[in-house]
Every structure is written in C-alpha cells, then in structure tokens.
Design an enzyme around this catalytic site. Sequence first.
Site, PDB file in Angstrom:
ATOM      1  N   HIS A   1     -41.113 -49.649   1.185  1.00 27.09           N
ATOM      2  CA  HIS A   1     -39.747 -49.765   1.719  1.00 27.09           C
ATOM      3  C   HIS A   1     -39.068 -48.392   1.781  1.00 27.09           C
ATOM      4  O   HIS A   1     -38.380 -48.006   0.826  1.00 27.09           O
ATOM      5  CB  HIS A   1     -38.907 -50.686   0.825  1.00 27.09           C
ATOM      6  CG  HIS A   1     -39.298 -52.117   0.911  1.00 27.09           C
ATOM      7  ND1 HIS A   1     -38.664 -53.006   1.750  1.00 27.09           N
ATOM      8  CD2 HIS A   1     -40.267 -52.817   0.281  1.00 27.09           C
ATOM      9  CE1 HIS A   1     -39.223 -54.200   1.623  1.00 27.09           C
ATOM     10  NE2 HIS A   1     -40.204 -54.109   0.742  1.00 27.09           N
TER      11      HIS A   1
ATOM     12  N   GLU B   1     -36.529 -47.552   3.394  1.00 21.94           N
ATOM     13  CA  GLU B   1     -35.069 -47.651   3.519  1.00 21.94           C
ATOM     14  C   GLU B   1     -34.340 -47.422   2.194  1.00 21.94           C
ATOM     15  O   GLU B   1     -33.200 -46.951   2.179  1.00 21.94           O
ATOM     16  CB  GLU B   1     -34.665 -49.001   4.129  1.00 21.94           C
ATOM     17  CG  GLU B   1     -34.880 -50.251   3.267  1.00 21.94           C
ATOM     18  CD  GLU B   1     -36.285 -50.840   3.351  1.00 21.94           C
ATOM     19  OE1 GLU B   1     -37.226 -50.104   3.703  1.00 21.94           O
ATOM     20  OE2 GLU B   1     -36.434 -52.039   3.029  1.00 21.94           O
TER      21      GLU B   1
ATOM     22  N   CYS C   1     -43.018 -53.297   5.432  1.00 19.43           N
ATOM     23  CA  CYS C   1     -43.561 -54.303   4.540  1.00 19.43           C
ATOM     24  C   CYS C   1     -44.092 -55.503   5.340  1.00 19.43           C
ATOM     25  O   CYS C   1     -45.104 -55.351   6.007  1.00 19.43           O
ATOM     26  CB  CYS C   1     -42.549 -54.677   3.462  1.00 19.43           C
ATOM     27  SG  CYS C   1     -43.369 -55.191   1.945  1.00 19.43           S
TER      28      CYS C   1
HETATM   29  N1  GLN Z   1     -44.174 -61.289   1.844  1.00 25.78           N
HETATM   30  C1  GLN Z   1     -44.906 -60.058   1.912  1.00 25.78           C
HETATM   31  C2  GLN Z   1     -45.607 -59.760   0.593  1.00 25.78           C
HETATM   32  O1  GLN Z   1     -45.217 -60.268  -0.446  1.00 25.78           O
HETATM   33  C3  GLN Z   1     -44.009 -58.902   2.326  1.00 25.78           C
HETATM   34  C4  GLN Z   1     -42.907 -58.613   1.357  1.00 25.78           C
HETATM   35  C5  GLN Z   1     -41.824 -57.744   1.914  1.00 25.78           C
HETATM   36  O2  GLN Z   1     -41.654 -57.627   3.124  1.00 25.78           O
HETATM   37  N2  GLN Z   1     -41.041 -57.149   1.041  1.00 25.78           N
HETATM   38  O3  GLN Z   1     -46.543 -58.991   0.566  1.00 25.78           O
END
Ligand code: GLN
Length: 536
Positions: free
Chosen positions: A512, A514, A386
Amino acid sequence: MSASSTKYIFVTGGVTSSLGKGIISASLAKLLQARGFKVTIQKLDPYINIDPGTLNPYEHGECYVTDDGAETDLDLGHYERFLNVPTSQANNITTGRIYQSVISKERKGVYLGKTVQVVPHITDEIKDSIFRLGKDGNYDFVITEIGGTVGDIESLPYIESIRQLRWELGNNCLCIHLTLVPYLAAAGELKTKPTQHSVKMLLEYGVQPDILVCRTEKYLPKELRRKIAQFCNVSPDAVIESMDASTIYDVPMLMLEEGLDKVVLSKLNMPSRQELDMTAWKQFLHNHKNPNNVVKIGLVGKYVELKDAYKSIAEAFIHAGAANHCQVDLQWIHSEALTDATITNKTLQGLHGILVAPGFGDRGIEGKINAVQYARENNIPFFGICLGMQCAVIEYARNVLGLHDAHSSEMNKNTQHPVIDMMEEQKKITNKGGTMRLGSYECTITPNTNAHTAYNTTNITERHRHRYEFNDAYRTQYQQAGMLCTGVNPTNNLVEIVEIPTHKWFVGVQYHPEYKSTVEQPHPLFSSFIKASMSK
Ligand code: GLN
C-alpha cells in the site's frame, strides 16, 4: 530533552462528531514542528474493538497501517501526512486494547487481589498509554486526541484520565476543546449556547478547557468571542475561530492566523525554538491551488459511496498532483457497475489513468477485472494497489495466458488456476484480527523498470495488509508472456510489483504505497502515475 519536560496537549470534542479534531490536532502539531519542536499525535478511540482492522470500511472509513504493522484509525494518516513523521501502534489506543491489557494483568495477578475497577485501573492504563509516547524524552509535545464527543458514555474513562492528569502534570499540560458555533439562517445569528453547554459538561467531569477552537461557517466577531470566553472561563485570545476551509491543508495556515500555536506556547510557557518555517507547506499549497493541467483519474472500488474508505489514496493524489503542477480530478467508479465490456468501455472512456483499489471479498471483483482489461487493452496508465494488483494478475492470466478460470483462491477456492493464492503462513490462522501480513517489508526493484524510474533506487520498504499473494508457480509463464515481476521481497522472494513493459505505464503493487505519501514527500509511484496520465 527529558521526559519530564515533555508537554501534553489533550484535544476533546463537543456538540457533535465530525468537527475535525484530527485535522486541528495535526495542524497544531505542524505549526509546533515548524517552530522547531518534536511533536507526535496520538488518537484514543473509545470503541471496544481492539483495533479498526476488523471493521467494515463503511463503518469507520479506511484502516490505516503503520510501519510496525498496527491497523489504526484513519486520523493517523493525517498525522503522518502533515508531520512527515511515522506513527506506530502507540499512537492509536482503543478501549478494547485498554481492557485487554487490564484483564490480562488481572489474570497474571498483577493487581495483588484488589478489586479491579474503572478508576483507578482503567484510567491508570489510559494514562500509561499517554505517557508511553513521552517517556523516552523523544518529543517536546505529545498531542492526544480523544475520539468521540464529550458526554458519550464510552469516552468517560478518557475524560476522567485527563482530569487526573491535569492535577498530576500541572503546567505541563493543557486541554483544547473543539466545539461548534452554528449559524441559524432564520435568525441570521451565530449561536454560542451549544459551546457553553458543551464546556459545562466538561466542567461537570472536572475538566476546565484552556483553549476553545470553534468550528464555524461564518466569521466570529470580537464580541462573540468575548461572550464565549466569559461564559466558558477562558481568556478571549484562547477562543480560536476554525472557519470551514476548502482544503484540509489550509487549516494549519488558518490556525496560524488565529494564533493557536502562540496561545499554546504561551500557556505552556514554552518559547518558540525557531522562526516559524512553513516554506515547504506553502509551496505545496501554492502548487495545489494553481495547477497548469487537469487529469481525470478513475478510482475503481467497491466502497466508493464512502470516500473515507479510500482516504490515503485520495490524499496521495493531492500530493502527487501538486508535485506535477496538476489537478487530479478523481472519478469514483463503483466496481459493481462495471458488469460487462460495453458498460466498462462506456464508463471508463475519457479517463487519463485508472487505479484499481484495495479490497476484500468477491463483491465487485469482476468489475475490477474488467477495468484492468480496459486499461491494458487501451494503453491507459494503470495503477493496481493490493487487490488491484491481484486483479491485474488474474486478468492477464484469463485474457493473455489463456487460463480462463484463473482467479484468486480468496474468491474461488476451486479454481484450476489460483494465480493469487493464500500465503503459506496464513493457512493455519483462524483469528481475523491483526493476523494479516502487516506493516513494513523490504522490496528489491529490478533496474530500468517503471518502479525503478519512480523510486530512483532499487531498495525500498513499503507497508502491507493482505493474506493472499502472487502464486510463484506461475511466475515463468507470466514473464514469458510479457508481465514481469519487477519487485520482490529479498528474504522470501514474494512478488511485490508487476509491470507490463510494453504498456504506457502499467504497475501493480502488492503493498500500500498510499500510506507513505505525505505533503512534503509525495509518493513516487503516485507521482509517476500522474505524470504518465498527463501525457495520455
Ligand atoms: N483481499 C486481498 C488479500 O487479502 C487484498 C487485500 C487488500 O487489498 N488490502 O490478499
């Protein structure tokens, strides 16, 4: 299986918080599942937030995301990792959600002019949330974990709901109370009084627990169990010892030795469906405890002081390590400390792989970008998740494409090169809660890439939680310079995966992974990353 045959198990906690109700609930569920039953676990959180999505990770650890896009308590991650069965919004209810629903019904006139009160309206809403999971007859057991500690003002309506349900459900439910039996070193004794008091408090609220699970650092002798049983009106075989374990994955086996599953089944009058089968679990434990290799992985993030902030990532490494017969030695690295190239090189040297973690806001962002640069230039396996993937994209723009002020518009609104930019659909949104791109989305993977080798398929679904994305206006520039978009969303073409094919293993994912790693299904990208790091 009919709805009425569903059995309900309530798990409460006493004496202190952090005794591990989530792990005990998940361990019991695992044992019941291994006996052929269908089980789900639910967490009721007494706080007033609608969900933990708006909470700072320092407050509450990681926010876990389900397939249906619910932002939930991290205990749901344990439930999925243990059971290998997805959870949903229905598996996590908060006081905020209960009140929101009751108040909205009141506005609609549902209560027909009645005074709306904690009893019965709030408690009815709580009971409905518990029954919602059992109502289609999908489960033999619904285990409901009540957050907080008995005696907390906030959890009173939940305990009252359990009191009512015990009358309504009779033999189809039972209550497990988790307590602490502390060891007083000065006296050289284990003490039962806190447990007695905690059960007394439950009794004041009208709830008699059926089973006591006693957290302890020393073995509980028979006489002590008998004493607890006598003072707390439970049968001696229902006093279960829960000894501190070296890994949470030992707890199901410890509960099996203590006979927790057997007591539960006998009290609920349920014969076991099959011979207990924990083969896969035991195999995992064996691999986890007998590694042939060690790899040092750096986890670069800004919340590293609180390990719970990266719970699912840390657990995914345990699963991936076991799958590779390898111990993953996680080094927690604060991104704020990586202030320049010299410090970054010094801190990261000797690592076999580097993961840059998810996150929000600009604190520590330059340190994350420095970590990516180090991994890329030194051909060290790199995994960006992310925000970690976004940092990889920014780093490539700055140091390879020559776009020196490239950034994400989350961190710098005025950048000339917003290589990571806010999604169109996000621009009109002002509310913070539950408004990100959340939950499961499809992704199509380019054949013959690291992602393809890992997943061994070109169609996957993965869970998301973000507002910003790869800016498509730059895609060709990246592709020409050697950073490829190897995974895209098939419906809207959003970039989901980036890779550098000339690098040893360099994968950034907008989603994600994970959240989907479990004991029985370690996540393929984590496994591949560990494999690549092992050969480093
Ligand atoms: N802050 C970034 C976004 O909103 C990444 C978010 C995250 O790592 N979950 O796109």
